[in-house]
Write a protein that holds these residues in place. Structure first.
Motif, PDB file in Angstrom:
ATOM      1  N   ILE A 399     -40.267  24.153 -39.958  1.00 38.79           N
ATOM      2  CA  ILE A 399     -40.680  24.488 -38.588  1.00 38.79           C
ATOM      3  C   ILE A 399     -42.186  24.302 -38.453  1.00 38.79           C
ATOM      4  O   ILE A 399     -42.676  23.676 -37.511  1.00 38.79           O
ATOM      5  CB  ILE A 399     -40.270  25.946 -38.232  1.00 38.79           C
ATOM      6  CG1 ILE A 399     -38.745  26.044 -38.113  1.00 38.79           C
ATOM      7  CG2 ILE A 399     -40.947  26.406 -36.932  1.00 38.79           C
ATOM      8  CD1 ILE A 399     -38.211  27.458 -37.983  1.00 38.79           C
ATOM      9  N   ASP A 400     -42.916  24.814 -39.439  1.00 39.01           N
ATOM     10  CA  ASP A 400     -44.380  24.750 -39.434  1.00 39.01           C
ATOM     11  C   ASP A 400     -44.886  23.300 -39.363  1.00 39.01           C
ATOM     12  O   ASP A 400     -45.824  23.007 -38.633  1.00 39.01           O
ATOM     13  CB  ASP A 400     -44.930  25.444 -40.687  1.00 39.01           C
ATOM     14  CG  ASP A 400     -46.441  25.495 -40.710  1.00 39.01           C
ATOM     15  OD1 ASP A 400     -47.018  26.240 -39.919  1.00 39.01           O
ATOM     16  OD2 ASP A 400     -47.059  24.749 -41.504  1.00 39.01           O
ATOM     17  N   GLN A 401     -44.232  22.404 -40.084  1.00 36.94           N
ATOM     18  CA  GLN A 401     -44.713  21.009 -40.120  1.00 36.94           C
ATOM     19  C   GLN A 401     -44.528  20.309 -38.772  1.00 36.94           C
ATOM     20  O   GLN A 401     -45.195  19.325 -38.470  1.00 36.94           O
ATOM     21  CB  GLN A 401     -44.025  20.218 -41.230  1.00 36.94           C
ATOM     22  CG  GLN A 401     -42.655  19.700 -40.877  1.00 36.94           C
ATOM     23  CD  GLN A 401     -42.009  18.895 -41.990  1.00 36.94           C
ATOM     24  OE1 GLN A 401     -42.214  19.183 -43.160  1.00 36.94           O
ATOM     25  NE2 GLN A 401     -41.232  17.914 -41.635  1.00 36.94           N
ATOM     26  N   PHE A 402     -43.578  20.824 -37.944  1.00 39.38           N
ATOM     27  CA  PHE A 402     -43.353  20.222 -36.630  1.00 39.38           C
ATOM     28  C   PHE A 402     -44.121  20.933 -35.506  1.00 39.38           C
ATOM     29  O   PHE A 402     -44.046  20.513 -34.350  1.00 39.38           O
ATOM     30  CB  PHE A 402     -41.861  20.203 -36.295  1.00 39.38           C
ATOM     31  CG  PHE A 402     -41.076  19.189 -37.090  1.00 39.38           C
ATOM     32  CD1 PHE A 402     -41.475  17.859 -37.131  1.00 39.38           C
ATOM     33  CD2 PHE A 402     -39.943  19.556 -37.802  1.00 39.38           C
ATOM     34  CE1 PHE A 402     -40.755  16.911 -37.864  1.00 39.38           C
ATOM     35  CE2 PHE A 402     -39.208  18.624 -38.537  1.00 39.38           C
ATOM     36  CZ  PHE A 402     -39.626  17.303 -38.569  1.00 39.38           C
ATOM     37  N   GLN A 403     -44.820  21.997 -35.835  1.00 41.16           N
ATOM     38  CA  GLN A 403     -45.557  22.732 -34.793  1.00 41.16           C
ATOM     39  C   GLN A 403     -46.891  22.047 -34.491  1.00 41.16           C
ATOM     40  O   GLN A 403     -47.968  22.564 -34.777  1.00 41.16           O
ATOM     41  CB  GLN A 403     -45.746  24.200 -35.205  1.00 41.16           C
ATOM     42  CG  GLN A 403     -44.439  24.982 -35.097  1.00 41.16           C
ATOM     43  CD  GLN A 403     -44.595  26.441 -35.480  1.00 41.16           C
ATOM     44  OE1 GLN A 403     -45.143  26.762 -36.534  1.00 41.16           O
ATOM     45  NE2 GLN A 403     -44.125  27.336 -34.638  1.00 41.16           N
ATOM     46  N   ILE A 404     -46.764  20.888 -33.901  1.00 43.68           N
ATOM     47  CA  ILE A 404     -47.925  20.058 -33.567  1.00 43.68           C
ATOM     48  C   ILE A 404     -47.827  19.676 -32.090  1.00 43.68           C
ATOM     49  O   ILE A 404     -46.767  19.220 -31.645  1.00 43.68           O
ATOM     50  CB  ILE A 404     -47.962  18.789 -34.458  1.00 43.68           C
ATOM     51  CG1 ILE A 404     -48.288  19.198 -35.907  1.00 43.68           C
ATOM     52  CG2 ILE A 404     -48.960  17.760 -33.946  1.00 43.68           C
ATOM     53  CD1 ILE A 404     -48.172  18.084 -36.913  1.00 43.68           C
ATOM     54  N   PRO A 405     -48.901  19.826 -31.320  1.00 39.52           N
ATOM     55  CA  PRO A 405     -48.841  19.486 -29.890  1.00 39.52           C
ATOM     56  C   PRO A 405     -48.630  17.992 -29.667  1.00 39.52           C
ATOM     57  O   PRO A 405     -49.067  17.165 -30.464  1.00 39.52           O
ATOM     58  CB  PRO A 405     -50.212  19.923 -29.353  1.00 39.52           C
ATOM     59  CG  PRO A 405     -50.815  20.787 -30.403  1.00 39.52           C
ATOM     60  CD  PRO A 405     -50.218  20.364 -31.702  1.00 39.52           C
ATOM     61  N   TYR A 406     -47.940  17.670 -28.596  1.00 39.11           N
ATOM     62  CA  TYR A 406     -47.741  16.271 -28.198  1.00 39.11           C
ATOM     63  C   TYR A 406     -49.025  15.744 -27.546  1.00 39.11           C
ATOM     64  O   TYR A 406     -49.740  16.490 -26.883  1.00 39.11           O
ATOM     65  CB  TYR A 406     -46.599  16.161 -27.186  1.00 39.11           C
ATOM     66  CG  TYR A 406     -45.234  16.055 -27.812  1.00 39.11           C
ATOM     67  CD1 TYR A 406     -44.593  14.831 -27.927  1.00 39.11           C
ATOM     68  CD2 TYR A 406     -44.571  17.189 -28.293  1.00 39.11           C
ATOM     69  CE1 TYR A 406     -43.323  14.719 -28.495  1.00 39.11           C
ATOM     70  CE2 TYR A 406     -43.308  17.096 -28.863  1.00 39.11           C
ATOM     71  CZ  TYR A 406     -42.690  15.857 -28.965  1.00 39.11           C
ATOM     72  OH  TYR A 406     -41.444  15.761 -29.535  1.00 39.11           O
ATOM     73  N   LYS A 407     -49.268  14.466 -27.731  1.00 40.18           N
ATOM     74  CA  LYS A 407     -50.431  13.827 -27.113  1.00 40.18           C
ATOM     75  C   LYS A 407     -50.026  13.305 -25.729  1.00 40.18           C
ATOM     76  O   LYS A 407     -49.851  12.102 -25.518  1.00 40.18           O
ATOM     77  CB  LYS A 407     -50.958  12.694 -27.996  1.00 40.18           C
ATOM     78  CG  LYS A 407     -51.534  13.195 -29.324  1.00 40.18           C
ATOM     79  CD  LYS A 407     -51.978  12.036 -30.193  1.00 40.18           C
ATOM     80  CE  LYS A 407     -52.422  12.518 -31.567  1.00 40.18           C
ATOM     81  NZ  LYS A 407     -53.677  13.241 -31.575  1.00 40.18           N
ATOM     82  N   LEU A 408     -49.809  14.240 -24.826  1.00 40.25           N
ATOM     83  CA  LEU A 408     -49.387  13.926 -23.461  1.00 40.25           C
ATOM     84  C   LEU A 408     -50.175  14.785 -22.473  1.00 40.25           C
ATOM     85  O   LEU A 408     -50.549  15.916 -22.799  1.00 40.25           O
ATOM     86  CB  LEU A 408     -47.892  14.228 -23.282  1.00 40.25           C
ATOM     87  CG  LEU A 408     -46.884  13.447 -24.145  1.00 40.25           C
ATOM     88  CD1 LEU A 408     -45.512  14.099 -24.062  1.00 40.25           C
ATOM     89  CD2 LEU A 408     -46.818  11.985 -23.738  1.00 40.25           C
ATOM     90  N   PHE A 409     -50.391  14.259 -21.290  1.00 41.31           N
ATOM     91  CA  PHE A 409     -51.098  15.014 -20.257  1.00 41.31           C
ATOM     92  C   PHE A 409     -50.132  15.959 -19.541  1.00 41.31           C
ATOM     93  O   PHE A 409     -49.046  15.548 -19.135  1.00 41.31           O
ATOM     94  CB  PHE A 409     -51.706  14.076 -19.203  1.00 41.31           C
ATOM     95  CG  PHE A 409     -52.897  13.304 -19.687  1.00 41.31           C
ATOM     96  CD1 PHE A 409     -54.079  13.957 -20.036  1.00 41.31           C
ATOM     97  CD2 PHE A 409     -52.849  11.914 -19.780  1.00 41.31           C
ATOM     98  CE1 PHE A 409     -55.175  13.239 -20.481  1.00 41.31           C
ATOM     99  CE2 PHE A 409     -53.952  11.191 -20.225  1.00 41.31           C
ATOM    100  CZ  PHE A 409     -55.111  11.854 -20.577  1.00 41.31           C
ATOM    101  N   GLU A 410     -50.549  17.202 -19.363  1.00 45.09           N
ATOM    102  CA  GLU A 410     -49.788  18.122 -18.521  1.00 45.09           C
ATOM    103  C   GLU A 410     -50.117  17.802 -17.064  1.00 45.09           C
ATOM    104  O   GLU A 410     -51.281  17.683 -16.710  1.00 45.09           O
ATOM    105  CB  GLU A 410     -50.191  19.571 -18.813  1.00 45.09           C
ATOM    106  CG  GLU A 410     -49.341  20.214 -19.865  1.00 45.09           C
ATOM    107  CD  GLU A 410     -49.455  21.739 -19.895  1.00 45.09           C
ATOM    108  OE1 GLU A 410     -50.073  22.315 -18.971  1.00 45.09           O
ATOM    109  OE2 GLU A 410     -48.933  22.335 -20.835  1.00 45.09           O
TER     110      GLU A 410
END
Length: 448
Positions: A399-410
């Protein structure tokens, strides 16, 4: 203490675990350390843990077979006692900086302060002073965060908002948002006058909607803390459960599933219903390209539900193109053989990725229910079944390894629209089924 063939601890007393955590020869490996800190509250109390660390810090020289000479004592002090004391200091520092859980650990503030002010201060005054500052700072940070919490399921979602947040310097490489001026203005008007129905789901570019749903759900996923997943915390009722982000994510997914069903069943015309169905297949395909399996599963749940799956005339309007597009989405979310296809995909997936949370919850429950808390040693002594906690930790590490923000604009207007729409959507399956029968009555009813 007992070990498996790989040399991992499978069973031990709490004393032996704390001894391994503070060995003078070498520091324990990361998996052991994480397994201990994530889970120790399940087999001991934080206050008792402080007591065991104090005992290690004040370790007495061996008296058997005979007391040490002055030279031996000096050697023992330098080679054993001082390294152990430094380990104890580092263990407490690691606990406070990385694994401190305010709800369960706040009670140790006094015990830790007493220890740092007395035993530690006498032996190593410099580190003791730093330790006292760290204790105060840690408790203060968590107290401030607690003050911002109130009762709603989505209210304390900023409680741990510092987790995995990094400044991103590559913002100029983000894909541009797909939102025309006309739709932006319509969205603003809808939000200002609370007339959300003037916006039709088909108005959004499917790729952009997939991105915005991905950001919304990933924001929650990145904030999930290990304690939310352990001890089936996520099965407790809202209000008593610490699994606030897990609960919020489950609720959000349910809302998305309901919204998908609602948008399809709102259409009285078969062709228009089919258009909305095609639209969601495109959104699903875009989620798959983004490695967003959680939203994908929410969409699949809606299209698989009785209310939607039974709409034969609606599905019959799908061309080969859309059936082909739906096939990989369907395979990726297939629950057969314990989600074998999905698990295989995840192994080769590189973050950012939003995994399907439900599989992790099932796996954690399976480990918890299928493994006893204690085991017997070959000599008949009751030991903590540490193997169970290593298994938990492997999932938490994933889970920890996937807890990375997406490089996308809100896109603020779309995010606000989604939150308002999802929080007000109909969620009753019986209502959907009644609507489904109205849209396409059963064959025998038509004949009658």
């Amino acid at each position: 203490m007992i070990f498996n063939a790989e040399g991992e601890v499978t069973g031990a007393t709490i004393d032996a675990l704390v001894r391994k955590l503070t060995l003078h020869e070498k520091s324990p490996d990361l998996v052991f350390t994480r397994a201990f800190f994530y889970n120790f509250r399940l087999f001991t109390k934080p206050k008792d843990f402080v007591g065991l660390l104090t005992d290690r810090f004040t370790l007495q020289p061996p008296k058997e077979p005979e007391p040490l000479t002055d030279d031996q004592l000096a050697l023992w002090t330098n080679r054993v006692l001082i390294p152990i004391r430094l380990r104890v200091y580092n263990v407490i520092k690691t606990w406070l900086e990385t694994y401190f859980n305010y709800e369960q650990d706040a009670s140790v503030e006094t015990a830790l302060t007493d220890f740092a002010s007395n035993e530690m201060s006498k032996a190593m005054p410099g580190p003791a002073k730093r330790m006292l500052e760290l204790i105060k700072r840690t408790v203060k940070i968590y107290q401030k965060k607690k003050e911002r919490v109130n009762g709603s399921i989505f209210s304390n979602l900023t409680l741990f908002d510092d987790h995995h947040h990094h400044f991103d310097s590559s913002i100029d490489k983000y894909p541009p948002s797909i939102l025309g001026k006309s739709l932006r203005n319509t969205l603003r008007k809808a939000l200002n006058h609370n007339t959300l129905t003037i916006v039709h789901v088909n108005d959004f570019d499917p790729a952009e909607l997939a991105r915005q749903l991905t950001l919304m759900e990933n924001n929650l996923f990145c904030r999930i803390r290990p304690n939310e997943m352990i001890g089936q915390e996520f099965k407790k009722k809202v209000g008593t459960s610490q699994a606030v982000h897990v609960k919020a994510m489950i609720q959000r997914s349910t809302q998305i599933t309901s919204w998908v069903s609602d948008t399809i069943l709102r259409e009285t015309d078969t062709k228009k219903r089919s258009q909305v169905l095609k639209y969601w297949i495109k959104v699903g395909d875009a989620c798959l390209q983004l490695n967003n399996y959680n939203t994908l599963m929410a969409i699949r749940s809606a299209l698989d539900s009785t209310s939607i799956a039974r709409l034969k005339r609606t599905w019959d309007h799908l061309s080969v193109k859309y059936r082909t597009m739906w096939e990989p989405v369907y395979r990726a979310t297939d629950s057969q053989r314990n989600f074998a296809e999905y698990r295989q995909r995840l192994k080769s997936t590189v973050a950012p990725c939003l995994p399907f949370l439900g599989v992790y919850l099932t796996d954690m429950t399976f480990i918890d229910d299928g493994n006893a808390d204690y085991r017997m040693s070959p000599g008949g002594k009751r030991l903590i079944n540490f193997d169970k906690y290593i298994k938990f930790t492997r999932i938490l590490n994933e889970i920890d390894q996937f807890q990375i923000p997406y490089k996308l604009f809100e896109v603020e207007e779309i995010q606000t629209y989604l939150k308002k729409t999802l929080e007000s959507v109909e969620q009753d399956d019986q209502v959907f089924y009644a609507r489904s029968l109205k849209r396409e009555p059963k064959e025998e009813e038509v004949i009658a």
